[in-house]
Design a protein around this motif. Structure first.
Motif, PDB file in Angstrom:
ATOM      1  N   LEU A 110       1.826   5.418   4.398  1.00 57.29           N
ATOM      2  CA  LEU A 110       1.150   4.668   5.463  1.00 57.29           C
ATOM      3  C   LEU A 110       0.007   5.434   5.606  1.00 57.29           C
ATOM      4  O   LEU A 110      -0.171   6.373   6.037  1.00 57.29           O
ATOM      5  CB  LEU A 110       2.067   4.619   6.437  1.00 57.29           C
ATOM      6  CG  LEU A 110       1.291   3.902   7.845  1.00 57.29           C
ATOM      7  CD1 LEU A 110       1.277   2.515   7.796  1.00 57.29           C
ATOM      8  CD2 LEU A 110       2.346   4.139   9.085  1.00 57.29           C
ATOM      9  N   ASN A 112       0.259  -3.134   8.377  1.00 55.99           N
ATOM     10  CA  ASN A 112      -0.034  -1.781   8.018  1.00 55.99           C
ATOM     11  C   ASN A 112      -0.675  -1.672   6.602  1.00 55.99           C
ATOM     12  O   ASN A 112      -0.807  -2.735   5.844  1.00 55.99           O
ATOM     13  CB  ASN A 112       1.440  -1.374   7.975  1.00 55.99           C
ATOM     14  CG  ASN A 112       2.075  -1.107   9.015  1.00 55.99           C
ATOM     15  OD1 ASN A 112       1.494  -0.761  10.149  1.00 55.99           O
ATOM     16  ND2 ASN A 112       3.421  -1.302   9.114  1.00 55.99           N
ATOM     17  N   TYR A 136      -2.603   3.391   7.765  1.00 58.33           N
ATOM     18  CA  TYR A 136      -2.939   3.414   9.214  1.00 58.33           C
ATOM     19  C   TYR A 136      -2.080   2.135   9.237  1.00 58.33           C
ATOM     20  O   TYR A 136      -1.753   1.150   8.670  1.00 58.33           O
ATOM     21  CB  TYR A 136      -4.575   2.847   9.040  1.00 58.33           C
ATOM     22  CG  TYR A 136      -4.714   2.447  10.562  1.00 58.33           C
ATOM     23  CD1 TYR A 136      -5.356   3.430  11.289  1.00 58.33           C
ATOM     24  CD2 TYR A 136      -4.834   1.274  10.892  1.00 58.33           C
ATOM     25  CE1 TYR A 136      -5.866   2.962  12.586  1.00 58.33           C
ATOM     26  CE2 TYR A 136      -5.332   0.714  12.141  1.00 58.33           C
ATOM     27  CZ  TYR A 136      -5.922   1.866  13.078  1.00 58.33           C
ATOM     28  OH  TYR A 136      -6.133   1.626  14.421  1.00 58.33           O
ATOM     29  N   GLY A 137      -1.675   2.058  10.790  1.00 59.51           N
ATOM     30  CA  GLY A 137      -1.023   0.907  11.290  1.00 59.51           C
ATOM     31  C   GLY A 137      -0.432   0.888  12.734  1.00 59.51           C
ATOM     32  O   GLY A 137      -0.350   1.898  12.924  1.00 59.51           O
ATOM     33  N   PRO A 138      -0.145  -0.187  13.267  1.00 59.57           N
ATOM     34  CA  PRO A 138      -0.570  -1.416  12.667  1.00 59.57           C
ATOM     35  C   PRO A 138      -2.194  -1.836  13.380  1.00 59.57           C
ATOM     36  O   PRO A 138      -2.497  -1.467  14.197  1.00 59.57           O
ATOM     37  CB  PRO A 138       0.276  -2.417  13.355  1.00 59.57           C
ATOM     38  CG  PRO A 138       0.748  -1.770  14.747  1.00 59.57           C
ATOM     39  CD  PRO A 138       0.616  -0.320  14.499  1.00 59.57           C
ATOM     40  N   GLU A 139      -2.610  -2.280  12.039  1.00 67.55           N
ATOM     41  CA  GLU A 139      -4.096  -2.728  12.264  1.00 67.55           C
ATOM     42  C   GLU A 139      -3.935  -4.297  12.895  1.00 67.55           C
ATOM     43  O   GLU A 139      -3.221  -4.981  12.530  1.00 67.55           O
ATOM     44  CB  GLU A 139      -4.971  -3.019  11.062  1.00 67.55           C
ATOM     45  CG  GLU A 139      -6.346  -3.817  11.117  1.00 67.55           C
ATOM     46  CD  GLU A 139      -7.432  -3.156  11.893  1.00 67.55           C
ATOM     47  OE1 GLU A 139      -7.287  -1.852  12.186  1.00 67.55           O
ATOM     48  OE2 GLU A 139      -8.156  -3.974  12.205  1.00 67.55           O
ATOM     49  N   LEU A 149      -1.543  -4.206   1.908  1.00 72.49           N
ATOM     50  CA  LEU A 149      -1.837  -4.343   3.437  1.00 72.49           C
ATOM     51  C   LEU A 149      -0.702  -5.502   3.705  1.00 72.49           C
ATOM     52  O   LEU A 149      -0.631  -6.567   3.178  1.00 72.49           O
ATOM     53  CB  LEU A 149      -2.958  -5.253   3.665  1.00 72.49           C
ATOM     54  CG  LEU A 149      -4.355  -4.203   3.922  1.00 72.49           C
ATOM     55  CD1 LEU A 149      -4.597  -3.318   2.731  1.00 72.49           C
ATOM     56  CD2 LEU A 149      -5.663  -5.063   4.139  1.00 72.49           C
ATOM     57  N   ILE A 196      -1.228   0.666   3.537  1.00 70.40           N
ATOM     58  CA  ILE A 196      -0.474   1.538   2.738  1.00 70.40           C
ATOM     59  C   ILE A 196      -1.288   1.895   1.344  1.00 70.40           C
ATOM     60  O   ILE A 196      -1.770   1.140   0.768  1.00 70.40           O
ATOM     61  CB  ILE A 196       0.788   1.079   2.398  1.00 70.40           C
ATOM     62  CG1 ILE A 196       1.674   0.836   3.702  1.00 70.40           C
ATOM     63  CG2 ILE A 196       1.682   2.006   1.463  1.00 70.40           C
ATOM     64  CD1 ILE A 196       2.679  -0.266   3.844  1.00 70.40           C
ATOM     65  N   LYS A 238       2.058  -7.269   6.411  1.00 70.82           N
ATOM     66  CA  LYS A 238       2.450  -7.534   7.864  1.00 70.82           C
ATOM     67  C   LYS A 238       3.524  -7.115   8.612  1.00 70.82           C
ATOM     68  O   LYS A 238       4.649  -6.718   7.717  1.00 70.82           O
ATOM     69  CB  LYS A 238       2.500  -9.228   7.939  1.00 70.82           C
ATOM     70  CG  LYS A 238       3.776  -9.794   7.593  1.00 70.82           C
ATOM     71  CD  LYS A 238       3.642 -11.325   8.106  1.00 70.82           C
ATOM     72  CE  LYS A 238       5.186 -11.857   8.124  1.00 70.82           C
ATOM     73  NZ  LYS A 238       5.781 -11.270   9.345  1.00 70.82           N
ATOM     74  N   THR A 239       3.358  -6.862   9.719  1.00 71.27           N
ATOM     75  CA  THR A 239       4.565  -5.926  10.599  1.00 71.27           C
ATOM     76  C   THR A 239       5.708  -7.009  10.552  1.00 71.27           C
ATOM     77  O   THR A 239       5.500  -8.397  10.571  1.00 71.27           O
ATOM     78  CB  THR A 239       4.098  -5.524  11.751  1.00 71.27           C
ATOM     79  OG1 THR A 239       3.702  -6.369  12.605  1.00 71.27           O
ATOM     80  CG2 THR A 239       3.276  -4.367  11.503  1.00 71.27           C
TER      81      THR A 239
END
Ligand SMILES: *[C@@H]1O[C@H](CO)[C@@H](O)[C@H](O)[C@H]1NC(C)=O
Ligand SMILES: *[C@@H]1O[C@H](CO)[C@@H](O)[C@H](O)[C@H]1NC(C)=O
Ligand SMILES: *[C@@H]1O[C@H](CO)[C@@H](O)[C@H](O)[C@H]1NC(C)=O
Ligand SMILES: *[C@@H]1O[C@H](CO)[C@@H](O)[C@H](O)[C@H]1NC(C)=O
Ligand SMILES: *[C@@H]1O[C@H](CO)[C@@H](O)[C@H](O)[C@H]1NC(C)=O
Ligand SMILES: *[C@@H]1O[C@H](CO)[C@@H](O)[C@H](O)[C@H]1NC(C)=O
Ligand SMILES: *[C@@H]1O[C@H](CO)[C@@H](O)[C@H](O)[C@H]1NC(C)=O
Ligand SMILES: *[C@@H]1O[C@H](CO)[C@@H](O)[C@H](O)[C@H]1NC(C)=O
Ligand SMILES: *[C@@H]1O[C@H](CO)[C@@H](O)[C@H](O)[C@H]1NC(C)=O
Ligand SMILES: *[C@@H]1O[C@H](CO)[C@@H](O)[C@H](O)[C@H]1NC(C)=O
Ligand SMILES: *[C@@H]1O[C@H](CO)[C@@H](O)[C@H](O)[C@H]1NC(C)=O
Length: 496
Positions: free
Chosen positions: A301, A294, A303-306, A332, A296, A334-335
């Motif tokens: 937030l 994501n 944009y996500g998930p990229e 940036l 942030i 990680k999910t």
């Protein structure tokens, strides 16, 4: 604030490439101070630079002395300096309605043997563009904007602010895709704040021909990050067209669960920023691997998930300006179910600068420019005639820029200006004129009929010239009814 500080030696490190006939359509590359009619193809890029003589009437050409002069990029060897005049302007023909990247570069190199670099302003027509300052004598200072001209020319100006003689080294224009770098603000333009190539393994700065738009991508060394790179070509590009070589490398955290984090601070909380983050998966992931993260900004937030795709460029950009903070922190991360940490290949951040002042109405500019040429007016007539108000052309007055209508010339005073010859018809094209003073010159011929077309004229003074013939009847009538104050020599008035 100026954008990039590029080390002097970078040019020398740049790999030599073969010069071939290359597509530089949409490029205008001006080497300021280069002798008239000269041009050359710069060896590291193949870019064709031409002399600035055809774009400016003022200033003097100077050369950076050796030894520095022998080792710098060729386009930096000459500078044009402006020892006289407060505002000196270039005029460069462009295609209006087309988006351009416009970059001005300044390399002092002690060209004047004073060992003291100046500080000065640069303007763009009526609008302030930047302040040029030098913190290190051996650095190139650049300022870059993305701008869509509404007129068929642009006028970059150098403005003396009392801190030394302004000068300039290079002006470069490159057309961009009109759909790229869109802002949601009509009266301001993007000014490059930084542009970085991440994970670079060569540590080189890339530009044309790697970049079709000739943006300058600076390598950024990031100690806590691992470099990732790939030898594979990019299969899918997008309209931003970041160079393949820039997109073939990325950074990623050593610690799989750690984020990529970067930030910048803003001098003014009202400043507005636009960002462009570039992604391209450089590793062929195994079945069991996933990379999703994501994006942030300041806890929100964006944009996500990229999920970067292999050999495919993806650009995440602002849908609205970032504003309201003293510091912008991008994270940036990680999910939860991503097995791999985030990556980032390249990034650009732009700051909006206010370009809300309109250029003087075009017909007025054409008319006054023709008047200037005709009479060889020796005044500070440089740049936009009406704006900014502080540098309005001497002898003019204009209507106020109300944000809706462009400024119009309402007064022209060329009294005692050594004018010779006849009264030129371009004067009648200044259709909003209220005051026209041509007194105390050596104008001859008749008082022409076309002056009757100036329907708003309140004051006309042509006394103390060598005019002959009749006063046009329309002007005489208006002077009788009192709507026009007419001052003419007795000889003229009493003509049969
Ligand atoms: C540059 O070219 C123009 C037009 O061809 C010519 O009139 C002028 O004399 C040239 N100037 C020099 C310095 O060669
Ligand atoms: C370019 O300028 C001309 C003349 O000022 C105008 O007629 C035309 O509409 C402009 N074109 C664009 C695309 O803005
Ligand atoms: C100026 O920059 C050069 C090259 O980047 C560097 O070697 C030098 O130390 C700098 N000088 C100062 C005074 O910062
Ligand atoms: C990444 O590459 C650059 C350029 O080769 C190098 O200076 C840097 O040390 C590398 N980073 C790491 C963590 O290895
Ligand atoms: C890795 O990053 C996570 C999250 O930032 C942190 O909690 C952890 O301590 C880090 N591990 C190491 C070995 O640095
Ligand atoms: C991983 O997360 C993504 C989005 O966050 C979701 O679409 C996907 O179903 C998740 N996969 C698993 C295995 O949980
Ligand atoms: C110039 O015009 C403005 C209005 O546009 C007016 O307020 C001002 O007084 C004029 N200045 C002179 C010197 O005539
Ligand atoms: C024009 O300028 C002169 C001084 O240069 C001044 O005396 C004269 O009044 C001005 N004319 C008008 C119409 O303002
Ligand atoms: C007329 O112009 C001359 C120079 O062109 C100047 O010396 C003289 O003072 C002017 N006279 C008036 C009345 O302004
Ligand atoms: C008007 O002045 C110009 C330039 O001073 C001169 O060449 C021309 O002969 C003059 N014309 C007349 C009719 O006196
Ligand atoms: C007007 O013309 C006469 C000759 O025709 C000349 O002697 C005189 O100097 C001129 N006056 C001006 C103000 O140019």
């Amino acid at each position: 604030m100026l954008t990039h500080f590029l080390s002097l030696l970078l040019g020398v490190l740049t790999i030599l490439v073969l010069i071939q006939a290359q597509d530089q359509s949409g490029f205008i590359s001006i080497d300021c101070g280069l002798p008239e009619n000269s041009s050359y193809a710069e060896t590291s890029t193949g870019i064709n630079y031409i002399s600035d003589e055809n774009f400016i009437d003022t200033g003097v050409s100077n050369k950076i002395p050796p030894p520095l002069g022998n080792i710098i990029l060729q386009q930096l060897e000459h500078v044009r300096s402006f020892p006289s005049g407060v505002r000196n302007c270039y005029r460069i023909d462009v295609t209006n309605g087309t988006k351009y990247l416009i970059r001005a570069s300044f390399f002092y190199g002690n060209y004047d043997n004073l060992n003291e670099p100046p500080e000065f302003d640069i303007h763009f027509g009526p609008n302030a563009w930047d302040t040029v300052k030098f913190t290190n004598l051996s650095r190139v200072v650049m300022s870059e904007i993305i701008y869509t001209p509404s007129l068929e020319y642009i006028q970059p100006c150098l403005v003396n602010t009392g801190k030394g003689t302004p000068f300039i080294s290079v002006i470069e224009l490159r057309t961009l895709n009109n759909e790229a770098y869109v802002t949601y603000s009509t009266k301001s333009v993007l000014s490059n704040f930084f542009r970085y190539d991440l994970g670079s393994i060569t540590n080189l700065r890339y530009r044309y021909k790697d970049d079709v738009y000739d943006r300058l991508w600076f390598p950024f060394k990031w100690d806590e990050m691992r470099n990732l790179s790939s030898n594979e070509d990019i299969l899918t590009q997008n309209i931003y067209k970041p160079p393949g070589i820039v997109m073939s490398t990325a950074i990623t955290p050593f610690n799989v669960s750690a984020p990529i984090q970067f930030s910048w601070s803003s001098d003014d909380v009202n400043d507005q920023y636009y960002f462009y983050l570039y992604f391209n998966e450089v590793e062929k992931l195994a079945e069991s691997e996933t990379r999703a993260f994501n994006i942030i900004a300041n806890g929100k937030l964006l944009y996500g998930p990229e999920i970067p795709a292999y050999q495919r460029v993806h650009t995440i950009l602002s849908t609205a300006a970032l504003t309201g903070a003293g510091r912008y922190i991008f994270t940036l991360s990680k999910t939860d179910n991503s097995t791999l940490p985030p990556i980032l290949n390249a990034m650009e951040v732009y700051k909006l600068i206010d370009f809300s002042l309109s250029e003087t109405q075009k017909d007025d500019v054409d008319a006054i420019t023709s008047i200037k040429k005709n009479y060889g007016v020796a005044k500070n007539w440089e740049g936009d005639p009406c704006g900014p108000v502080k540098y309005m052309w001497e002898g003019l007055n204009c209507s106020i820029d109300d944000g809706l209508n462009p400024p119009r010339i309402t007064s022209l005073n060329l009294s005692s200006s050594g004018l010779t010859g006849q009264i030129v018809s371009s004067i009648s094209k200044l259709t909003m004129l209220q005051y026209l003073d041509l007194s105390n010159n050596s104008l001859n011929g008749s008082l022409p009929d076309f002056l009757q077309q100036l329907q708003f004229l309140k004051v006309l003074n042509v006394k103390n010239n060598n005019l002959t013939g009749l006063v046009p009847s329309g002007l005489l009538e208006r002077s009788k009814t009192g709507s026009l104050s007419l001052s003419v020599d007795v000889e003229l008035k009493s003509s049969p």
